[in-house]
Write an enzyme that holds these catalytic residues in place. Sequence first.
Site, short mmCIF file in Angstrom:
data_model
loop_
_atom_site.label_atom_id
_atom_site.label_comp_id
_atom_site.label_asym_id
_atom_site.label_seq_id
_atom_site.Cartn_x
_atom_site.Cartn_y
_atom_site.Cartn_z
N TYR A 51 0.82 -1.21 0.00
CA TYR A 51 0.00 0.00 0.00
C TYR A 51 0.85 1.26 0.00
O TYR A 51 0.37 2.35 -0.30
CB TYR A 51 -0.95 0.02 1.22
N LYS A 55 3.58 -15.24 1.83
CA LYS A 55 3.49 -15.96 0.55
C LYS A 55 4.92 -16.25 0.11
O LYS A 55 5.34 -15.89 -1.00
CB LYS A 55 2.71 -15.08 -0.46
N ASP A 76 -2.86 -18.24 1.17
CA ASP A 76 -4.01 -18.94 0.59
C ASP A 76 -4.49 -20.04 1.55
O ASP A 76 -5.69 -20.21 1.78
CB ASP A 76 -3.69 -19.50 -0.81
N ASP A 99 -5.28 -7.05 5.58
CA ASP A 99 -6.51 -6.38 5.19
C ASP A 99 -7.59 -7.42 4.87
O ASP A 99 -8.73 -7.35 5.34
CB ASP A 99 -6.21 -5.51 3.96
N ASP A 123 -10.81 -9.25 7.53
CA ASP A 123 -12.23 -9.23 7.15
C ASP A 123 -12.83 -10.63 7.17
O ASP A 123 -13.98 -10.83 7.57
CB ASP A 123 -12.43 -8.60 5.77
#
Length: 360
Positions: free
Chosen positions: A143, A194, A226, A250, A254
Amino acid sequence: MSKQYRITLLPGDGIGPEIMSVTVAVLKQVGEQLGIKFEFQEALMGGAAIDATGNPLPDETLTACKNSDAVLLAAIGGYKWDNLPRHQRPETGLLGLRAGLGLFANLRPASILPQLIDASSLKREVVEGVDIMVVRELTGGIYFGQPKGIFETETGEKRGVNTMVYSESEIDRIGRVAFETARKRGGKLCSVDKANVLDVSQLWRDRITQLAAEYPDVELSHLYVDNAAMQLIRAPKQFDTIVTGNLFGDILSDAAAMLTGSIGMLPSASLGASGPGVFEPVHGSAPDIAGQDKANPLAQVLSAAMMMRYGLNEPEAATRMEQAVLKVLDAGYRTGDIMSAEMKLVGCQEMGDALLQALA
Ligand code: NAD
């Protein structure tokens, strides 16, 4: 002697002002009970700030935040500002606030309240007892990494570019927050990356593994993002504390949020090395229900409780607020997002009144 705190309020957009007004009333009542005085100052942020000044984070707002003991933010954004150039979007203000206050650690608890277990879309036996803390790195990663932007190539074709980057010191400081947090909870930390594809993730994994030597009492594991997403839905009880970078955090926070049934119940805290933290609900500005007195104010109230506990070191006030939330749920009060059979459907304001009664 009464204590006094200066709190900057950022009600923002959509349902923000509705849930903020309920929360301020709760804070005032708890403050009166415990001899805590609040000096509230309201400032513009997000779409409301764009409309008034053209800037989602006006300088006066950032200055007010820096000069306060804590910042209570509701939510920002909405359809009206979705198509503005990026530097003018509400979310850019949010990123600026986090960077401006040096808030590199975001703590998001996701625990299942027994009263709301049936609000989860997962089976009772899968979610019963879930109590997860997601520690997300907040001021680095993709970001913020440079270069970023949409560039034109020599052929005239456009290319969109973002850069995922973490330095050792950035990984270490969020890693330490996560190990310390895990130590105070169930003593288990799962680092999510990852590393099978991304070099930046390999460095992340190496550093977190090295740090583990300093925390022999914390059990460290690693998961690829994942798989972590899958495990969160398949068997969420295996997790205690999760630490991950900005982008993965992020998304995963959620997903963890939805285990609990409603995003309208989840608070968060964003902390820096020193200075004021920002306390805000996980949910957005819910423009679909804004202005209709349908919003659930409990995540905002629980964010204010986190502010009292982690930001102002007033655990008694935090506990009273959290208990008031449990009490109104026990009494059957529900906003639409957490409504179930035989409960009492209330609006945002009535939920606020019930909270004040529960506190009294
Ligand atoms: P959202 O969280 O605003 O809404 C998702 C769904 O959850 C909607 O159906 C909404 O009605 C419901 N919901 C959310 N909070 C609720 C509450 N307190 N009570 C009852 N129902 C609630 O996410 P979105 O729709 O993806 O985004 C809407 C706007 O919010 C966008 O402009 C987005 O950029 C912004 N946003 C802001 C933040 C923030 O301020 N930190 C975070 C996420 C999204």
